[in-house]
Every structure is written in C-alpha cells, then in structure tokens.
Design a protein around this motif. Structure first.
Motif, PDB file in Angstrom:
ATOM      1  N   ASN A   1      13.776 -18.768  11.783  1.00  0.00           N
ATOM      2  CA  ASN A   1      13.659 -17.355  11.425  1.00  0.00           C
ATOM      3  C   ASN A   1      13.941 -17.070   9.957  1.00  0.00           C
ATOM      4  O   ASN A   1      13.924 -15.915   9.534  1.00  0.00           O
ATOM      5  CB  ASN A   1      14.587 -16.512  12.310  1.00  0.00           C
ATOM      6  CG  ASN A   1      14.083 -16.477  13.745  1.00  0.00           C
ATOM      7  OD1 ASN A   1      12.882 -16.377  13.991  1.00  0.00           O
ATOM      8  ND2 ASN A   1      14.994 -16.587  14.704  1.00  0.00           N
TER       9      ASN A   1
ATOM     10  N   ASP B   1       4.125 -12.181   2.178  1.00  0.00           N
ATOM     11  CA  ASP B   1       4.323 -11.372   0.980  1.00  0.00           C
ATOM     12  C   ASP B   1       5.816 -11.155   0.745  1.00  0.00           C
ATOM     13  O   ASP B   1       6.237 -10.095   0.289  1.00  0.00           O
ATOM     14  CB  ASP B   1       3.573 -10.037   1.133  1.00  0.00           C
ATOM     15  CG  ASP B   1       3.284  -9.370  -0.200  1.00  0.00           C
ATOM     16  OD1 ASP B   1       3.592  -9.973  -1.244  1.00  0.00           O
ATOM     17  OD2 ASP B   1       2.774  -8.228  -0.200  1.00  0.00           O
TER      18      ASP B   1
ATOM     19  N   ASP C   1       8.908 -12.140  -1.325  1.00  0.00           N
ATOM     20  CA  ASP C   1       9.050 -12.730  -2.656  1.00  0.00           C
ATOM     21  C   ASP C   1       9.979 -13.942  -2.679  1.00  0.00           C
ATOM     22  O   ASP C   1       9.775 -14.863  -3.463  1.00  0.00           O
ATOM     23  CB  ASP C   1       9.520 -11.673  -3.660  1.00  0.00           C
ATOM     24  CG  ASP C   1       8.413 -10.649  -3.933  1.00  0.00           C
ATOM     25  OD1 ASP C   1       7.233 -11.025  -3.775  1.00  0.00           O
ATOM     26  OD2 ASP C   1       8.728  -9.498  -4.272  1.00  0.00           O
TER      27      ASP C   1
ATOM     28  N   LYS D   1       2.711 -10.626   9.071  1.00  0.00           N
ATOM     29  CA  LYS D   1       2.361  -9.347   8.459  1.00  0.00           C
ATOM     30  C   LYS D   1       0.872  -9.171   8.233  1.00  0.00           C
ATOM     31  O   LYS D   1       0.462  -8.293   7.488  1.00  0.00           O
ATOM     32  CB  LYS D   1       3.129  -9.181   7.153  1.00  0.00           C
ATOM     33  CG  LYS D   1       4.604  -8.961   7.391  1.00  0.00           C
ATOM     34  CD  LYS D   1       5.223  -8.215   6.261  1.00  0.00           C
ATOM     35  CE  LYS D   1       6.597  -7.704   6.628  1.00  0.00           C
ATOM     36  NZ  LYS D   1       7.227  -7.063   5.479  1.00  0.00           N
TER      37      LYS D   1
ATOM     38  N   PRO E   1      -3.356 -10.288   7.516  1.00  0.00           N
ATOM     39  CA  PRO E   1      -4.151 -10.963   6.490  1.00  0.00           C
ATOM     40  C   PRO E   1      -3.921 -10.465   5.066  1.00  0.00           C
ATOM     41  O   PRO E   1      -4.061 -11.251   4.132  1.00  0.00           O
ATOM     42  CB  PRO E   1      -5.596 -10.680   6.895  1.00  0.00           C
ATOM     43  CG  PRO E   1      -5.564  -9.989   8.191  1.00  0.00           C
ATOM     44  CD  PRO E   1      -4.178  -9.630   8.532  1.00  0.00           C
ATOM     45  N   THR E   2      -3.568  -9.188   4.882  1.00  0.00           N
ATOM     46  CA  THR E   2      -3.389  -8.732   3.498  1.00  0.00           C
ATOM     47  C   THR E   2      -2.136  -9.355   2.902  1.00  0.00           C
ATOM     48  O   THR E   2      -2.116  -9.739   1.732  1.00  0.00           O
ATOM     49  CB  THR E   2      -3.295  -7.198   3.404  1.00  0.00           C
ATOM     50  OG1 THR E   2      -2.213  -6.753   4.210  1.00  0.00           O
ATOM     51  CG2 THR E   2      -4.581  -6.539   3.893  1.00  0.00           C
ATOM     52  N   ALA E   3      -1.100  -9.480   3.722  1.00  0.00           N
ATOM     53  CA  ALA E   3       0.137 -10.090   3.233  1.00  0.00           C
ATOM     54  C   ALA E   3      -0.102 -11.561   2.898  1.00  0.00           C
ATOM     55  O   ALA E   3       0.434 -12.083   1.912  1.00  0.00           O
ATOM     56  CB  ALA E   3       1.250  -9.944   4.275  1.00  0.00           C
TER      57      ALA E   3
ATOM     58  N   LEU F   1      -2.900 -12.908   1.826  1.00  0.00           N
ATOM     59  CA  LEU F   1      -3.600 -12.992   0.533  1.00  0.00           C
ATOM     60  C   LEU F   1      -2.660 -12.663  -0.618  1.00  0.00           C
ATOM     61  O   LEU F   1      -2.730 -13.287  -1.674  1.00  0.00           O
ATOM     62  CB  LEU F   1      -4.815 -12.062   0.502  1.00  0.00           C
ATOM     63  CG  LEU F   1      -6.017 -12.433   1.362  1.00  0.00           C
ATOM     64  CD1 LEU F   1      -7.253 -11.653   0.923  1.00  0.00           C
ATOM     65  CD2 LEU F   1      -6.321 -13.929   1.334  1.00  0.00           C
ATOM     66  N   ASN F   2      -1.778 -11.683  -0.417  1.00  0.00           N
ATOM     67  CA  ASN F   2      -0.836 -11.362  -1.489  1.00  0.00           C
ATOM     68  C   ASN F   2       0.065 -12.547  -1.799  1.00  0.00           C
ATOM     69  O   ASN F   2       0.319 -12.867  -2.960  1.00  0.00           O
ATOM     70  CB  ASN F   2       0.012 -10.142  -1.119  1.00  0.00           C
ATOM     71  CG  ASN F   2      -0.756  -8.846  -1.313  1.00  0.00           C
ATOM     72  OD1 ASN F   2      -1.704  -8.787  -2.096  1.00  0.00           O
ATOM     73  ND2 ASN F   2      -0.373  -7.813  -0.591  1.00  0.00           N
TER      74      ASN F   2
ATOM     75  N   LEU G   1      -8.127 -11.139  -6.542  1.00  0.00           N
ATOM     76  CA  LEU G   1      -6.785 -11.722  -6.639  1.00  0.00           C
ATOM     77  C   LEU G   1      -6.829 -13.151  -7.194  1.00  0.00           C
ATOM     78  O   LEU G   1      -5.789 -13.764  -7.426  1.00  0.00           O
ATOM     79  CB  LEU G   1      -6.097 -11.735  -5.266  1.00  0.00           C
ATOM     80  CG  LEU G   1      -5.721 -10.366  -4.682  1.00  0.00           C
ATOM     81  CD1 LEU G   1      -5.202 -10.508  -3.258  1.00  0.00           C
ATOM     82  CD2 LEU G   1      -4.697  -9.647  -5.547  1.00  0.00           C
TER      83      LEU G   1
ATOM     84  N   ARG H   1       0.574  -3.414   8.221  1.00  0.00           N
ATOM     85  CA  ARG H   1      -0.461  -3.569   7.192  1.00  0.00           C
ATOM     86  C   ARG H   1      -1.774  -4.024   7.832  1.00  0.00           C
ATOM     87  O   ARG H   1      -1.800  -4.449   8.961  1.00  0.00           O
ATOM     88  CB  ARG H   1       0.042  -4.563   6.150  1.00  0.00           C
ATOM     89  CG  ARG H   1       1.182  -3.955   5.356  1.00  0.00           C
ATOM     90  CD  ARG H   1       2.070  -4.987   4.712  1.00  0.00           C
ATOM     91  NE  ARG H   1       1.431  -5.676   3.601  1.00  0.00           N
ATOM     92  CZ  ARG H   1       2.094  -6.491   2.771  1.00  0.00           C
ATOM     93  NH1 ARG H   1       3.381  -6.706   2.938  1.00  0.00           N
ATOM     94  NH2 ARG H   1       1.457  -7.094   1.798  1.00  0.00           N
TER      95      ARG H   1
ATOM     96  N   PHE I   1      -6.364  -3.845  -1.735  1.00  0.00           N
ATOM     97  CA  PHE I   1      -7.217  -3.767  -0.534  1.00  0.00           C
ATOM     98  C   PHE I   1      -7.694  -2.336  -0.296  1.00  0.00           C
ATOM     99  O   PHE I   1      -8.806  -2.120   0.161  1.00  0.00           O
ATOM    100  CB  PHE I   1      -6.465  -4.268   0.699  1.00  0.00           C
ATOM    101  CG  PHE I   1      -6.141  -5.733   0.631  1.00  0.00           C
ATOM    102  CD1 PHE I   1      -7.046  -6.664   1.102  1.00  0.00           C
ATOM    103  CD2 PHE I   1      -4.959  -6.168   0.076  1.00  0.00           C
ATOM    104  CE1 PHE I   1      -6.769  -8.019   1.029  1.00  0.00           C
ATOM    105  CE2 PHE I   1      -4.666  -7.521   0.005  1.00  0.00           C
ATOM    106  CZ  PHE I   1      -5.568  -8.449   0.475  1.00  0.00           C
TER     107      PHE I   1
END
Lengths: 823, 314
Positions: A632, A639, A641, A713, A715-717, A719-720, A763, B12, B125
């Motif tokens: 965990n 995403d 950091d 989180k 797919p956007t996370a 890619l980020n 990106l 998201r 996005f």
C-alpha cells in the motif's frame, strides 16, 4: 487530406474480408506458441535449408567464409521445394511446406540439441543429427565460447539476471534497405556491384605506383562484392522458379479466372524483384520475396522492419492512377490482407526460451506507418489508411503495426487507427514521432547523430526501437540485449547471491543489506549489480558482432545497402548509425520497491532493513501485515509526486550508468524499458520484492506501465506520471494502457480517444498501446475457447490470440481488466 | 471561516458527466432522500465507514480495539464482522488498526487548494477534449460557500465547470452558483409534488421554481431524469414535464434519461444499509424500456438521450 464525410463513419470504414482471404485464413498454419510449445499440431522444422546449406559448406571448404555463405544461400535457393497455394495472389515461402519452418543450424548448437529432442525435429531425424554434429564446432556459439570463462557461461545459461547473448540465441533484427530493390531491381544492384568489382580488380592488377595500404584493402572488398553477386543472382533464379511454377499451374488450370490470375503471378514473379517495380503488385511481391531471403533464408532476423506506407507509396500511386498494374482500392485492401496472412503463417523455429518470451505469438513482426516525410510534411496517405483497414479486416495478430503519431496527425488516419484499437486488435502501437526523431538526431555518442531529414525516415527495428530506414544506413543485426532489473534489486538485497532461484552467486558482493544505513546505500548496491550485468552484456554483444562479421556475414542483406555496395563492406562490419540499447526489464517493480523501502524503512522507520530482508527471504510468509504496508506504499502511475520522483530518478540512473560502457563502435547504450512476455516467464525466477509482490507472481507488464492493480487513479493520472520521465535519456519506453470497452465503442468513443491521444502527444510521452477488452467476454473465452478463435489481446510489444495463451497468462490479462472495472 | 464539507472522492477521467474528459468532485451531504440513490455514501454530511467483506482477513483487531464495543462477529463462524452503526461514534480507531483496508473511511476534509491542485493536474486533458470539472455529490448546493469558492477558482483557471444538482436550495444560492457555472446537470425526478414528497421527503416546488429562474437568466441546462420503475415511468409524468419545459423562458439543451440501475447495491451493503435499501435485487432497466419516453420527448421537440452524454462537445 479531406475532412471526415458521413460515409467515413466508423462502422462503414471497415468492410468484410473477401471470399479468397477468408478461405486462406481458414486454412492457415498458425505458428503460435503457448507455454513454450507450438500450439498447432504438425508444426515443425523442415530439413531443406539445413540440408542444402550444409551440402554446400562441405563442398566449399577452404574458400573465404563470406563466399561460402553466399554459395550456401545459393544452394538453398536453387534446391528448396517451392509451392503456390490455392487462392493465393502473393507467393513465396521460406520452407518446403506451409506447416514447416527452416532451421538455423549454424547459429547455436543448443538449439540443435533442443530440436533433436523435441517434437519439432524434422522427419529426417538421422540426417539432421549428422548435420548438427557437423556444425557444432562451426556454430557462432562454439566460436564465442573460446573467449569466455566457465563462470560467465554459467551466468549465461542461468538466464536469470540477463538474457543470453546473440551468439547463443542467434537472435537478430535488421532494417533491410528494401527501397533499393523496389527502385532499381536486383539487376540494377548487380550492375552497380559488378562495376565496383571490375574497377577494384583493375586497380589491384594495374596500380602503379603501388600503394600498399590502400590497395590491400581491395582484396577483402572484392570477396564481399563477389559474394553479393552470387547471392543476388541466386535470389533472381529462385523467384523465376515461382514464375515457372505459376505458368505451369496455369496451363493445367481449368478455371479460366484462376488461370488468368496464375498468368499474372507468373508475370510478376518473372519481373520482381529482378527489375524495378512497375506498380503495386510488383512492389508487394518484391518486398515479400526480399523479406523471406533477408530474414528467413540467409539468416534468421526477427521483426519486419520497414516504413511500409512510404516504401510502397510510389507504386500505390501508379496503380491507383491506372498508369501501371491498375488496381482498385478494394483490390489493394485485399492484397494487403493477403500479405498479413502470409506473415501470419510465417514462423520461426526457436529455442524454448524465445518460445516462452514470445508467448501467444510466433515472432515479433512489426511494420511502421505514418509520421512525417524527410521534408516534414505528413507521410500519412490513403495507403496508410489501407494498411490500417486491412488489419481491422483480417483481424490477425500479425504483423503488428506501429503508427508514428505526429503534430497535426490527419484525423482520418487517426480514425482508422481507432477502428483497429476499439475492435481489440491491440495495435497500432503508437509512437511519438518527434521524440524518436530527436533521439536519432542527437545520436548515442560514437558515430554521432543523423541529419534530421534522414532521421525522419525512421521505422521500428522491433516492437519499440526506432532506427533508420531507406536506401542505406539501417541497422544490420541486433543491437539489444535484456537485463532483468528486479533480479538485480534482489541481488542488491542479498550480497549478490540468488537464493530464490538458481542458488548461485549471480552478482558481485555488495555487502550485507541489513547494514545499509541510508537509502543511498541500497541504491549504490543496486547500481553495482546493474553495472556488472551491463558490462557483461556490452562485452557479449560486441563479441557477437565481431564473430558475426567473420562467420555470419549477410552478403544479400549487405548488397541492398547503397553504402555497403559502395564500400565493399558486409553490413555487420559497418558501424552505420550506431544507436544501441538494452531492454531494461521489470523496472517498475524496482521503482515501486525502492519507493516503499525509502518511505517505510529510511524515512518513517516503521521497519528495519533486517526485518525487510527476513520477510523477503520468507517470501512474506508470516509477515502479511508488513507485506500489505509495502503493497500500500505510494506506487508509480497515480500522479503521486513521491513515487514518481523515485521512478523518474531510477530511469535517469539507468541511462547515466549505461553511458559508462562503450561498445565496439564507440557508442553508448540507452535503456529501453519494455517486457515482451517476460513479465510472466520471469515471475518464477524472481523472489519476493519490496513492492509487496510474492515470489512467482508476475512482474510489471512493460516499460513505464504501472504494476498490475496499482494504478488507481485512471488513465489521465498514468499519463501525468509518465510525463515526468526524461525521454531523451531513453531509447524508448513502453506504456500499456487499458481503456474502457464501452466508452471506446460509444458514439463519442473516437472523439474521446482522439482528445486523449492529443494530450499524450502534447505531454511528450514516447509510446502507448491499448488493450480494449470486454471483461465478460474474456471470462467466457476461457470457458469456451472454440467460440473465440479471433479474440485478440495486447501482450506487451505485440498482440496475441487470447486462446493461444496459457491459463496463467490469461488470468493476468483478466486481472488487468478487472482493475479497469474497479477504477 | 469557510465551512468545509467532506469529499468522498475526486474521480479523474470521467466521461459521462458533462462534455469531454472531466474530473468529478463528490461532495457529501444532500437535502433529498431518494430511495434509489446511486451514491448512498454521499447522502450524509458526516463521515462514514465502508466495510469490504472481501478484503477482510478475520483478524478481529477492529473488535478488540473499538472503544464503543460497536463491532462484533457477524456469526459464531467468525467469517465477517458486524458494525453496530447506532453505537459507533465514528472515532475511526477500527480503520487505523485494520491491516487490509477492509474498513475504509468515507469522506475526507480537503482544503480548497488541495482540491484545485488535484483538478488542475488534468488540465491538459480538459483542453484537448473540451472537458473540465463537475461538482457532484450529494448535492453541491448543500455546501454552498465551499462550492462557490471552488467554482470561482476553476473559472479563474479557465476551466469549464458543470454542477450536478437537485436544485433544492434558496434561489439566492443557486443564482450565485450560476455565475460561475458553464453547465447545469439538473435533476427532475417527478412532476407530481405529492408523489415527489412521498418518495423523496420534499416536494418539488422549490426545484421547479428554481429551474424556471435559471432558465430566465440563460443558464446552460441539461435535465437529468433517473427513470425509476413504479415512480416516474408513466406517460402522465412526461406529459407534464413537456408542458413545463416548453413553458421555460429559454430552451434547455437536452434531457438525459438515466434508466434505473442497481450497481449501488454493494455500496449499501458496505455502509451497513443493505437491509434498508428498497431496490435490493431489482433488475436493471434495459435501454429499450425507456425508448418510448425518448420518442415522446423528441416528438415534442425536446432533444433527448438515453444514458446521458458521453464525450466531447455539447
């Protein structure tokens, strides 16, 4: 490019297969492997290549090796049984029957032993036994072993911390210069070589005043040119045999339509590849013949590297404009489908190791399309769309397509790509055009970078690795090898001793891990293990290249390259544009493990190194709470950091550490994080890892793809997270993404995906490929495989038929889609 | 001092609640009490506890550590635990000691900055897909100051904003929210005030009045109608709805029909509300079962979708 018309609406883009293609597809011999074995019964090795090559070698004792190689190839081409199947329009095979595959008895004796003791041994078993005996001392493997220690041999055979080198596996992956054959024909190439040879002979015999240092280099060149001519002429004789066979079959043929087709094929085979291609039919046939020789008959080369749409385009244009070999667009789609079926039936005899690594596939056939032209304009044409359309029509896993996604990608081409993906093909795999071009322009030290106009011709050598294509300067053999980094971390946590699999000291002593005081101590130990393996890999690859140049020349492949012809060089000897890499396998398991140790041991001090080492040795048994804490801990792909910083740093170290090794041509290597099917097959070889994974469980499924079940989180996370990696330091990085089946197939599926792709491109991420599977369908396919012969899933660098995968592999794919539902 | 509501999740890559790719913010607290609610965990403004039985390893640590003695074995077989939700005072000690996350806290307190930071991460996005952010819940109107503050910040970042709401609040609040909202996803559950009150606990006068006013100030509005068997799936209801919608000063963009589904059943069980859930085991409504409503609305010139909008553009 015109806008999207109503007619182009998604369901109408793809038409059903033609009757001819359907019949050919139904009778294909698939060469896929499952659990290290060929799936289809009756698939095995054919004796003929080995027989005729050996026969020739016995007769040419004492001659120059490169000449012997050329004569051996000629003997194979002059004698191998040829056939044309019913309904075929595109002809040519690399073995005597469609269920057979040639043997590469000259590369390594392990494979010969494996073959003799497997169900895939040729029917002529005793004959093959003699052949294998004769070759044993002449194999690349035997020649290499003279130079290495017993200790290193054991490490290689263990195949647990790194992949066995090319001199053991015979693995290669060239980017042939098809363009010269298409444009000039072999007759044109031979004329050029003969001129060079004549000039050199005159120079050598009549030079006055004599200039020794210069003149003496001519001898080797003359041998090379002679070998090229022998090989090229043999290829022309071989293809003309197909012309004669087609003509003969036409005479016997009762059906007038088929008779006409056979006569057309006779005309094409008589012309191609000897003369410059007239139109599209010549081009496709020439490409296929050339491919067979370069990558199957002269030697084994994996992949199908070419920039197909650009390469075929001039001939497409002549045929569609009805100037030469007139064709309709529908006929072209059918011909490309037939090409796909040819590739689908094409197989390779390979060792058990590669049968495991390429689970569900036979080989890694990757074709590149799209991107920009040398002048920067888009190279996407209607032919690009035809190639994509044919893939969605044929629904075969092979060959895979790599689409170069560039700024201002034409929407219509994107739509065709989306069609393939939403239907679940798993390709095109998409590469960022600008990232690849920049990398080739910058170069990897040594021979330096390439002019941008040349770099823009790039195509994929294999699944992921960009290299130059075109008339000269492409890759001639394999540059890569693989290291298994999760094992290296395990070794860093055990003073170099492999307690979980081989019971051997696989790495250098890096100290008692329980004494590590800081995170940097651990990282340092890991780097030492990493360095040790990559020094060995660089050495073994240079040794391979040295021996290939002496004993494994490819005169036919070399003759296609303008510069090899000009310089009288075998392609293997030439430094070309040296852009080598190492496949860095299971790096995300390492990244997640380092993140967890950094946080829980060195920062929060919740556990000690001693506890960690104990728990790992115990495979977490009795330490379940602790395992869950590590499981965990922050993970790559959310995403987050904290985790992303550790991971991005690891990617950077991997690259900087490699820069310290210089290869035979003065270049350094870049890492290429990707996984093929190693993420299953390595599972048992790698013990418990600090990311909470138990011994035997799968590894991460590729490059910068989050570990299975850890991207929470969406797919956007992902890619980020991926955008935080410095791609200029990597050769390429593989990203597997799963997308929701329903959303991809909805009315707005394309628009959403298109927006997602534009963001991905913006990106600056190197690569992405998609699994779009319906979870319920996969479960049903496990129960009723007979209902789903065409259900395709993306594995790693390639796609596979779901029913061809082992239960274990199927389960991991299903687990991946379950995550999608939960997320 | 700004009153900070609890947030269950910032989700998201959402593609069903407004145009394009969006982030959804689920705020806890709602003035209505719909018995079919798909997000039961957002009804109460208080923190809740999920119990995921499939993750539970039956270690019993939550039972040992609960100061209220509110947790016990469900049966002598000790295969699962039972939380007495009456006794529980939400001290969350059980969540701390649970090793497998079988007990999960529902509802986090996040500052405006924390929420904005998370939402801004996907700005690239939103830009390529014409997407943005959607406030949902619960009901954003239940926490007006916080919602307004968030919306202001998003508009300052030029992000498209949508608000998914029941419309049940004072007009002044909704009016202020409308200043910073590009799109309303506005629920109309039922036209008959008596039935509305009987099922949901409040009548619909305020909701319908507010919608009229929103229309008058030219807000962009999509109407959402959860189609619930035996509650609002009758012709009369939609006849009244057509009359009402046609009388609005400015036309709405469309009506999205959301056929009843039961995928929230598991959440009711995890919240310990399984026995209260009125739609337990009820079959999902098929798309075809609401086609007649779509036909009827469209015949009356009201653009209609089934399942709402997915994707890009309005």
């Amino acid at each position: 490019m015109k806008g999207i018309t109503e007619k182009d609406k998604q369901d109408e883009l793809i038409k059903p297969m033609t009757e001819r293609a359907r019949k050919l597809k139904d009778t294909l011999w698939w060469k896929h492997t499952r659990g290290g074995e060929y799936v289809e019964k009756g698939v095995k090795a054919g004796i003929e290549r080995a027989r005729y090559m050996t026969q020739s070698f016995k007769e040419t004792d004492g001659e120059e090796w490169v000449i012997r190689r050329a004569k051996a190839l000629a003997n194979v081409l002059d004698n191998i049984t040829i056939f044309i199947k019913d309904h075929e329009l595109l002809v040519g095979d690399h073995a005597e029957k469609p269920n057979l595959m040639p043997i590469y008895q000259e590369s390594n004796y392990f494979l010969n032993i494996d073959l003799l003791n497997s169900p895939y041994c040729p029917d002529e078993k005793e004959e093959f036994r003699e052949i294998a005996e004769w070759w044993k001392p002449h194999t690349l493997q035997a020649k290499a072993e003279k130079y290495i220690s017993e200790e290193e041999k054991e490490l290689i055979n263990a195949n647990t911390s790194f992949e066995s080198p090319g001199y053991v596996t015979g693995y290669s992956s060239p980017i042939p210069a098809y363009e010269t054959v298409l444009e000039d024909g072999l007759e044109g190439i031979i004329a050029r070589i003969e001129k060079k040879l004549k000039e050199a002979q005159d120079e050598f015999l009549h030079q006055n005043p004599w200039n020794g240092p210069e003149a003496m280099t001519l001898l080797k060149k003359m041998d090379e040119w002679k070998a090229m001519i022998i090989a090229d002429k043999a290829v022309m004789r071989w293809t003309k045999r197909y012309a004669r066979l087609a003509r003969y079959m036409a005479e016997e043929e009762k059906d007038s339509k088929r008779k006409e087709e056979l006569l057309m094929m006779a005309d094409i085979c008589n012309h191609a590849p000897s003369k410059p291609c007239r139109g599209f039919r010549d081009a496709v046939q020439t490409h296929w013949f050339t491919y067979l020789v370069v990558q199957s008959l002269e030697r084994y080369g994996s992949g199908m590297a070419c920039k197909m749409d650009s390469m075929w385009y001039p001939y497409y244009k002549r045929s569609i404009e009805k100037k030469e070999q007139p064709m309709t667009r529908e006929e072209m789609v059918e011909l490309v489908v037939l090409h796909r079926l040819k590739v689908s039936e094409h197989g390779v005899i390979k060792s058990r190791l590669y049968r495991e690594i390429h689970a569900g596939a036979n080989d890694l056939f990757i074709i590149t399309i799209g991107g920009v032209n040398p002048d920067g304009s888009t190279a996407c044409t209607d032919l690009t769309n035809i190639i994509l359309e044919a893939a969605a029509t044929a629904m075969t896993t092979e060959p895979s397509l790599g689409l170069r996604w560039h700024e201002n990608m034409p929407e219509l081409t994107a739509r065709y790509a989306h069609e393939c993906i939403r239907r679940g093909l798993g390709f095109p795999s998409i590469k960022n055009d600008e990232v690849a071009i920049n990398s080739l322009v910058e170069g990897f030290g040594g021979t330096g970078g390439q002019p941008v106009r040349e770099a823009r011709r790039w195509c994929l050598a294999l699944c992921m690795s960009p290299g130059r294509s075109g008339r000269h300067g492409g890759q001639r053999t394999r540059w890569a090898l693989s290291s298994y980094t999760a094992k290296l971390l395990e070794l860093a946590l055990s003073d170099g001793y492999d307690y979980s699999y081989t019971d051997m000291q696989l790495g250098p002593h890096t100290g008692d891990p329980t004494k590590f005081k800081t995170f940097d101590d651990l990282l340092q130990a890991y780097k030492v293990q990493y360095q040790y393996v990559h020094a060995a890999l660089t050495r073994s690859r240079d040794l391979t290249r040295y021996l290939e140049a002496k004993f494994y020349q490819s005169p036919f492949l070399s003759s296609l390259d303008d510069e090899c012809v000009e310089r009288g060089l075998d392609g293997i000897e030439w430094e070309e544009y040296c852009i080598p890499w190492f496949n860095v396998i299971d790096d995300i398991v390492v990244a997640d493990s380092l993140t967890a140790v950094k946080k829980l041991v060195f920062e929060e001090k919740k556990y000690t190194m001693e506890q960690l080492v104990k728990a790992l040795r115990a495979n977490w048994e009795g330490y379940e709470d602790m395992r869950l804490d590590f499981w965990n801990a922050p993970k790559w792909g959310n995403d987050d950091d904290y985790a992303d910083e550790v991971t991005a740093n690891l990617f950077r170290y991997h690259s900087l550490e490699l820069k310290q090794h210089t290869n035979i041509f003065g270049s350094y290597n870049k890492p290429l994080p990707q996984h093929v099917a190693l993420y299953w097959s390595l599972g048992p070889r790698i013990g418990a890892t600090p990311n909470g994974r138990r011994h035997g469980e799968v590894l991460d499924d590729g490059g910068n793809s989050p570990y299975i079940g850890c991207d929470k989180k969406g797919p956007t996370a992902v890619l980020n997270s991926c955008s935080k990696i410095d791609y200029s330091l990597q050769k390429a990085v593989l990203l597997n993404q799963k997308l929701d089946h329903n959303a991809m197939n909805s009315d707005k599926g394309f628009a959403l995906w298109y927006a997602y792709m534009k963001t991905w491109h913006r990106l600056g991420i190197d690569h992405v490929q998609f699994n779009v599977c319906d979870h319920e369908q996969l479960k049903d396919a496990q129960k009723h495989p007979e209902k789903y012969p065409d259900l395709i899933v993306r594995v790693a660098g390639y796609s596979a038929r779901f029913v061809d995968l082992s239960r274990y592999a199927q389960d991991t794919i299903i687990a991946r889609t379950e995550q999608e539902l939960a997320g | 001092m700004l009153k900070v509501p609890l947030i269950t999740e910032i989700q998201r890559y959402c593609v069903n609640d407004g145009p394009g790719i969006r982030s959804l913010i689920f705020l806890k607290g709602c003035a209505l009490d719909c018995p079919w609610c798909h997000n039961p965990e957002t009804k109460s403004p208080e923190v809740d506890i999920y119990y995921h039985e499939d993750k539970c390893q039956q270690c019993g640590r939550c039972i040992e550590n609960c100061p209220q003695g509110a947790i016990s074995w469900e049966s002598p077989k000790k295969e699962a635990i039972l939380i007495d939700r009456e006794k529980c005072n939400k001290c969350l000690k059980c969540i701390e000691v649970c090793p497998t996350n079988a007990l999960e806290r529902v509802g986090q307190s996040l500052t405006i900055n924390q929420v904005v930071d998370e939402v801004l991460r996907d700005k690239a996005f939103y830009e390529t897909s014409n997407g943005g952010v959607t406030l949902s819940g619960g009901d954003p109107l239940f926490s007006p100051e916080y919602s307004i503050e968030l919306l202001k910040r998003f508009k300052a970042e030029l992000i498209h904003t949508a608000v998914e709401t029941s419309g049940h609040s004072k007009w002044e609040i909704l009016k202020e929210i409308a200043e910073y909202t590009d799109l309303f996803l506005y629920d109309i559950k039922c036209m008959d005030p008596t039935i509305h009150k009987k099922f949901i606990g409040v009548d619909n006068k305020l909701i319908l009045d507010n919608l009229k006013k929103l229309s008058a100030i030219k807000a962009n509005i999509r109407i959402r109608v959860p189609v619930i068997p035996g509650f609002n799936d009758n012709k009369e209801n939609f006849e009244l709805m057509v009359d009402y919608l046609q009388a609005l000063e400015n036309p709405i963009i469309a009506v999205d029909l959301l056929p009843f589904h039961n995928s929230a059943e598991k959440k009711y069980i995890q919240l310990g509300l399984g026995s209260n859930y009125a739609y337990k085991g009820k079959p999902f409504m098929e798309k075809e079962e609401v086609e007649w409503i779509k036909d009827f609305l469209e015949k009356n010139n009201i653009p209609t979708t089934v399942g709402g909008l997915v994707g890009v553009g309005k």
